[in-house]
Write an enzyme that holds these catalytic residues in place. Sequence first.
Site, short mmCIF file in Angstrom:
data_model
loop_
_atom_site.label_atom_id
_atom_site.label_comp_id
_atom_site.label_asym_id
_atom_site.label_seq_id
_atom_site.Cartn_x
_atom_site.Cartn_y
_atom_site.Cartn_z
N ALA A 1 17.05 9.60 36.27
CA ALA A 1 16.87 9.19 37.48
C ALA A 1 17.90 9.26 38.41
O ALA A 1 17.42 8.72 39.58
CB ALA A 1 15.89 7.90 37.48
N ASN B 1 18.99 2.33 33.33
CA ASN B 1 19.91 3.22 32.80
C ASN B 1 20.65 4.19 33.40
O ASN B 1 21.65 4.60 32.97
CB ASN B 1 18.77 4.35 31.87
CG ASN B 1 18.28 3.58 30.64
OD1 ASN B 1 18.72 3.22 29.62
ND2 ASN B 1 16.99 3.07 30.72
N HIS C 1 18.27 4.02 44.58
CA HIS C 1 19.59 3.90 44.21
C HIS C 1 20.77 4.47 45.21
O HIS C 1 20.52 5.62 45.53
CB HIS C 1 19.92 4.74 42.75
CG HIS C 1 18.89 4.22 41.58
ND1 HIS C 1 18.93 3.34 41.15
CD2 HIS C 1 17.85 5.21 41.15
CE1 HIS C 1 18.08 3.03 40.13
NE2 HIS C 1 17.22 4.53 40.20
N1 NDP Z 1 17.98 7.06 32.53
C1 NDP Z 1 17.09 7.25 33.37
O1 NDP Z 1 16.99 7.68 34.54
C2 NDP Z 1 15.82 6.59 32.81
C3 NDP Z 1 15.54 6.12 31.52
N2 NDP Z 1 14.47 5.57 31.08
C4 NDP Z 1 14.49 5.33 29.65
O2 NDP Z 1 13.59 6.29 28.82
C5 NDP Z 1 12.71 5.29 28.03
C6 NDP Z 1 11.11 5.84 27.88
O3 NDP Z 1 10.85 5.67 29.38
P1 NDP Z 1 9.17 5.86 29.40
O4 NDP Z 1 8.66 7.18 28.95
O5 NDP Z 1 8.85 5.71 30.88
O6 NDP Z 1 8.53 4.73 28.45
P2 NDP Z 1 7.19 4.55 28.03
O7 NDP Z 1 6.83 2.89 27.75
O8 NDP Z 1 6.26 4.88 28.79
O9 NDP Z 1 6.91 5.32 26.58
C7 NDP Z 1 7.70 4.73 25.30
C8 NDP Z 1 6.79 5.31 24.30
O10 NDP Z 1 7.85 5.11 23.05
C9 NDP Z 1 6.82 4.82 22.13
N3 NDP Z 1 7.77 4.03 20.93
C10 NDP Z 1 7.69 2.76 20.76
N4 NDP Z 1 8.42 2.33 19.54
C11 NDP Z 1 8.97 3.61 19.18
C12 NDP Z 1 9.45 3.94 18.11
N5 NDP Z 1 9.96 3.16 16.98
N6 NDP Z 1 9.71 5.32 17.84
C13 NDP Z 1 9.05 6.22 18.76
N7 NDP Z 1 8.48 5.95 19.85
C14 NDP Z 1 8.29 4.75 19.97
C15 NDP Z 1 5.91 3.98 22.87
O11 NDP Z 1 4.67 4.00 21.77
P3 NDP Z 1 3.86 2.69 22.08
O12 NDP Z 1 3.39 2.40 23.50
O13 NDP Z 1 2.70 3.02 21.02
O14 NDP Z 1 4.60 1.51 21.40
C16 NDP Z 1 5.60 4.79 24.10
O15 NDP Z 1 4.61 5.67 23.69
C17 NDP Z 1 12.72 3.88 28.65
O16 NDP Z 1 12.78 2.83 27.68
C18 NDP Z 1 13.92 3.84 29.45
O17 NDP Z 1 15.02 3.27 28.55
C19 NDP Z 1 13.46 5.55 31.60
C20 NDP Z 1 13.32 5.94 32.97
C21 NDP Z 1 14.55 6.38 33.65
O1 OAA Z 2 17.17 3.40 35.72
C1 OAA Z 2 15.99 3.62 35.12
O2 OAA Z 2 16.06 3.44 34.04
C2 OAA Z 2 14.80 4.28 36.06
C3 OAA Z 2 15.00 4.22 37.30
O3 OAA Z 2 15.96 3.59 37.79
C4 OAA Z 2 14.27 5.06 38.22
O4 OAA Z 2 13.20 5.82 37.85
O5 OAA Z 2 14.38 5.07 39.29
#
Ligand code: NDP
Ligand code: OAA
Length: 268
Positions: free
Chosen positions: A121, A189, A219
């Site tokens: 992001a 993140n 941001h």
């Molecule tokens: N750097 C960046 O810009 C950003 C980084 N992120 C990161 O990306 C990650 C994912 O985001 P997002 O898709 O929105 O999150 P979501 O919560 O939408 O999806 C996460 C998924 O992971 C599943 N899950 C839970 N435990 C496990 C496991 N052990 N193995 C595999 N899958 C699992 C969950 O399933 P269930 O619901 O069934 O538990 C869910 O479907 C966030 O946690 C965050 O850390 C997110 C946004 C921006």
């Molecule tokens: O940092 C993150 O994990 C997500 C975030 O800020 C964004 O989606 O703007």
Amino acid sequence: MAQTVGIAGFGTIGTAVATRIARDLPGLELLAISAGRRDVAETRLRSLDLTVPVVSAGELAASCDIIVECAPTAAFLSIAEPALAAGRTLITVSGAAILEHPGIVDVARAGGGQIILATGALLGLDAVRAAAEGVIHSVRMVTRKPPRSLRTAKYVVENGIDLDSLAEPLLLFRGSAREGARAFPSNVNVAAALGLAGIGADRTELEIWADPTKLRNCHRIDVDADSARFGFEIENIPTDENPGTGRITALSMIAALRAIRAPLRVGT
Ligand SMILES: NC(=O)C1=CN([C@@H]2O[C@H](COP(=O)(O)OP(=O)(O)OC[C@H]3O[C@@H](n4cnc5c(N)ncnc54)[C@H](OP(=O)(O)O)[C@@H]3O)[C@@H](O)[C@H]2O)C=CC1
Ligand SMILES: O=C([O-])CC(=O)C(=O)O
């Protein structure tokens, strides 16, 4: 020959990436996914008309060339370790998890794998990486998100902070990117990635605001270096499924995947 891809975490980001690989990423084949709740993932796969199996993280590592990690921070290690030990490429946006588990880089080195921390992001990581080849004096980041994007943040939940009735912007955190990523692992993140790209997470200054005047995840980054001074801003449109995650994050992973097979790569 196509390279095989496994998706670990089939939520907001994982679903968008899987759909795109299946329809529009030549040279890549979606082989399997691993998930949290298997039944939920299987139902979602059926609704998207995707016929791939739900497997364990170990099976994903054993069978896929590329693992796209988009699971919660807490699951990062259980996915990344087997993948990198098997010499796979791991594409992730979990900068906070990398800061928390720096030894994962040694696992990649020993196994011959590679971690690609996609821009996610954020923006401008190319410029920050280039500046870091010289001398960077300071990196500052201010994050302002609508309260609904921060409602489930670890720090907010643990401290019982009520963001629903917020009338004006509230400063939730001021400190280093490392401390911020620890307190808000699923929400900044981006700050972790900025720290890793530039002068390190300890020297990268961060503020996090819950701001009821914002509709987007915003941001602002300012960098002062001996090569250039630059600042940039991004306003990410929250996804409907998970407002903490902006729409651009999944697109960043798709762009990183496309670059793996592309005859022309643009950007550092
Ligand atoms: N750097 C960046 O810009 C950003 C980084 N992120 C990161 O990306 C990650 C994912 O985001 P997002 O898709 O929105 O999150 P979501 O919560 O939408 O999806 C996460 C998924 O992971 C599943 N899950 C839970 N435990 C496990 C496991 N052990 N193995 C595999 N899958 C699992 C969950 O399933 P269930 O619901 O069934 O538990 C869910 O479907 C966030 O946690 C965050 O850390 C997110 C946004 C921006
Ligand atoms: O940092 C993150 O994990 C997500 C975030 O800020 C964004 O989606 O703007």
